[in-house]
Scaffold this active site. Structure first.
Site, PDB file in Angstrom:
ATOM      1  N   LYS A 114      28.547 -12.643  19.633  1.00  0.00           N
ATOM      2  CA  LYS A 114      29.530 -12.828  20.695  1.00  0.00           C
ATOM      3  C   LYS A 114      28.793 -13.272  21.937  1.00  0.00           C
ATOM      4  CE  LYS A 114      34.026 -12.191  21.191  1.00  0.00           C
ATOM      5  NZ  LYS A 114      35.027 -12.194  20.105  1.00  0.00           N
TER       6      LYS A 114
HETATM    7  N1  GLU Z   1      37.038 -15.057  19.159  1.00  0.00           N
HETATM    8  C1  GLU Z   1      37.650 -14.938  17.860  1.00  0.00           C
HETATM    9  C2  GLU Z   1      37.473 -13.540  17.313  1.00  0.00           C
HETATM   10  O1  GLU Z   1      37.292 -12.610  18.037  1.00  0.00           O
HETATM   11  C3  GLU Z   1      37.198 -16.033  16.908  1.00  0.00           C
HETATM   12  C4  GLU Z   1      35.734 -16.068  16.600  1.00  0.00           C
HETATM   13  C5  GLU Z   1      35.314 -17.292  15.821  1.00  0.00           C
HETATM   14  O2  GLU Z   1      36.164 -18.051  15.392  1.00  0.00           O
HETATM   15  O3  GLU Z   1      34.107 -17.478  15.663  1.00  0.00           O
HETATM   16  O4  GLU Z   1      37.582 -13.317  16.137  1.00  0.00           O
END
Ligand code: GLU
Length: 424
Positions: A114
Site C-alpha cells: 500500500k
Molecule cells: N485499493 C484497492 C483495494 O484496497 C485496490 C488495490 C489494487 O487494485 O491493487 O483493494
C-alpha cells in the site's frame, strides 16, 4: 529503507493494531511457529519519503509519502495509493497487510502493498496533484515496477493519478510500461470493468450474504456509508437488484428516504453538486446514525474504524458488508459476532477491485484487451469461489467469516513461503 518496527507493542489501537490482532488469531488457529508469525507480522519493506511540491503560487509545501510492501511470497506486491491527511505509516502498514490476505484469499498471484501521501486532494489544483504524484512516483521508483510492486487507485486517487504514475515510470525507463499500475484510463491499457469492479464485487457478495440468511433482495433494505469509488456503484447495483437503499452518506453528510433512494438520479445530483447532501425530497440525517439504521444490510464503504466498541451494540442490520478496508475495529467485531450480526470481511467483500486489477495487469502485460462481459464474469466467478471457501472453512472450524478468511489467506501465504524455502 527504514527498519520496520512492526509488531510494535506501543501501538494499542488503530488499523495496524487491528491487523496484528487478526493475524495473531489466525496463526493461533493454524498453530504456526512463532518465527513464521513474526515474519508475517513485519512488513518486508517500508519506504518513507518527503514529497516536495511547488504550489501554483510559487511557494513550496512538503508532504510525507509512504510505500509499504508487506509480503512477496506469492508474487509481486499489489495495492492502492491513498491521498488523505489521515495517511500515516501505521495505516499504510495495516492496509498493506490486508492486501496480502486479500490477494491470497481470492487467489491472485500477488503479495500485498500500500502507498499513501498525507495530503488533502480537495485542497489542490489538478496541476498540483499531478506534480505531487510525479514527485512521489519518482521517490518510490526504485521499489515499484510491473514485476515488483504495482500501485492502483484508492481513497483520493483515480485513473488520472495512475496515468501520471505510468508516464513518470515510463519516462524513467525510456519506454512505455503499462503494467506498472492498474486502474489506468482505458485509452492507456486500463481494463474494461475495472472502475466498477470493487462495487460489483461488494454487491455480488452482499447478495450472496443475503441469500445465506434467507433475505430476498426485493423487500430488503440497505444503507451505504460512502458514495465514492465503492459505495456509489454498490448502492446502484443493490438498487438494481431490488434492494431499497434507504440512506447514503459522503464526507459532507448523510441523506435518508424511507421509500428507498433513486440512486441513478442521486448519481446525477452528485455529478452536478459534488455531494449527496440536498438531494430532492430526502431527509438529512446524522452521518453516524446511518450505520445504526434499521436495515437488513449496512455497507460501510468509506474509511477504516467506523464501527467501534461505541456503536457496535447499536447496529441493527443483520449483515455488515465491508466495502471499505478495516471499517470494523477488533472490539466491535467481537460485539457484532456475539450479537449474531454477520460481518463479511473487507478482504473478501471488497476484493473485486484487486481481482480486476489482476486482470488488467495480465492484459497490459500481454498488450491485449478482454471484453467487459468476460471481465465481469471472471470477477463474479472468483468472488463466488472465495465466498464458498470462506463459508465452508468458517463452518468447518467454527470461525467467524473474518477469522476464516484471514486463516485461509495466511495458510496460502505460508504454503508459498514453505515451498520456496527461506534464503539462504
Ligand atoms: N485499493 C484497492 C483495494 O484496497 C485496490 C488495490 C489494487 O487494485 O491493487 O483493494
Amino acid at each position: 529503507m527504514n527498519t520496520p518496527a512492526s509488531g510494535d507493542a506501543a501501538v494499542i489501537h488503530g488499523p495496524w493494531h487491528d491487523a496484528q490482532a487478526q493475524l495473531t488469531e489466525a496463526v493461533a488457529h493454524l498453530k504456526c511457529a512463532p518465527g513464521l508469525h513474526e515474519m508475517l507480522a513485519m512488513p518486508r519493506r517500508e519506504l518513507q519519503v518527503a514529497v516536495p511540491l511547488r504550489r501554483d503560487d510559487g511557494t513550496t509545501a512538503v508532504f510525507s509519502g509512504y510505500r509499504v510492501q508487506h509480503n512477496f511470497s506469492r508474487g509481486p506486491t499489489k495495492g492502492g495509493l491513498r491521498f488523505s491527511t489521515a495517511v500515516d505509516l501505521d495505516e499504510v502498514r495495516a492496509l498493506a497487510m490486508w492486501m496480502t490476505w486479500k490477494c491470497a484469499l481470492v487467489d491472485v498471484p500477488y503479495g500485498g502493498a500500500k502507498g499513501g501521501v498525507a495530503i488533502e486532494p480537495r485542497d489542490h489544483s489538478a496541476a498540483e496533484l499531478e506534480r505531487v504524484t510525479r514527485r512521489y512516483t519518482s521517490e518510490i521508483l526504485p521499489v515499484i515496477g510491473p514485476d515488483t510492486d504495482i500501485p492502483a487507485p484508492d481513497i483520493g486517487t483515480d485513473e488520472n493519478t495512475m496515468a501520471w504514475i505510468m508516464d513518470t515510470y515510463s519516462v524513467a525507463k525510456g519506454h512505455t510500461v503499462p503494467g506498472v499500475v492498474t486502474g489506468k484510463p482505458i485509452a492507456l491499457g486500463g481494463s474494461l470493468g475495472r472502475a466498477g469492479a470493487t462495487s460489483r464485487g461488494v454487491a455480488h457478495i452482499a447478495m450472496m450474504a443475503m441469500s445465506s440468511k434467507g433475505i430476498e433482495p426485493e423487500g430488503a433494505t440497505a444503507s451505504v456509508q460512502g458514495f465514492g469509488k465503492v459505495g456509489r456503484g454498490a448502492a446502484r447495483l443493490l438498487a438494481e437488484a431490488g434492494v431499497r437503499v434507504l440512506a447514503v452518506s459522503d464526507v459532507d453528510g448523510a441523506i435518508f428516504d424511507g421509500d428507498g433512494l433513486d440512486i441513478t438520479r442521486l448519481g446525477a445530483h452528485v455529478d452536478r453538486t459534488g455531494s449527496v447532501v440536498g438531494f430532492d425530497d430526502t431527509e438529512s440525517i446524522h452521518p453516524g446514525s446511518l450505520l445504526t439504521l434499521d436495515v437488513d444490510v449496512v455497507v460501510p464503504a468509506a474509511v477504516e474504524g467506523v464501527i467501534t466498541a461505541q456503536n457496535a451494540a447499536d447496529i441493527r442490520a443483520r449483515i455488515v458488508v465491508e466495502g471499505a478496508n478495516g471499517p470494523t475495529t477488533q472490539e466491535a467485531d467481537a460485539i457484532l459476532t456475539d450479537r449474531g450480526v454477520l460481518v463479511v470481511p473487507d478482504i473478501l467483500a471488497n476484493a473485486g477491485g484487486v481481482i480486476v486489477s489482476y486482470f488488467e495487469w495480465v492484459q497490459s502485460n500481454q498488450a491485449y484487451q478482454w471484453r467487459e462481459r468476460e471481465v465481469n464474469d471472471r470477477l463474479e466467478e472468483k468472488m463466488t469461489d472465495a465466498w464458498r471457501d470462506v463459508v465452508d472453512y468458517a463452518g468447518a472450524h467454527g470461525l467467524t467469516y473474518r477469522q476464516a478468511a484471514t486463516a485461509l489467506a495466511v495458510r496460502r501465504v505460508l504454503e508459498a513461503h514453505e515451498l520456496r524455502g527461506l534464503y539462504p
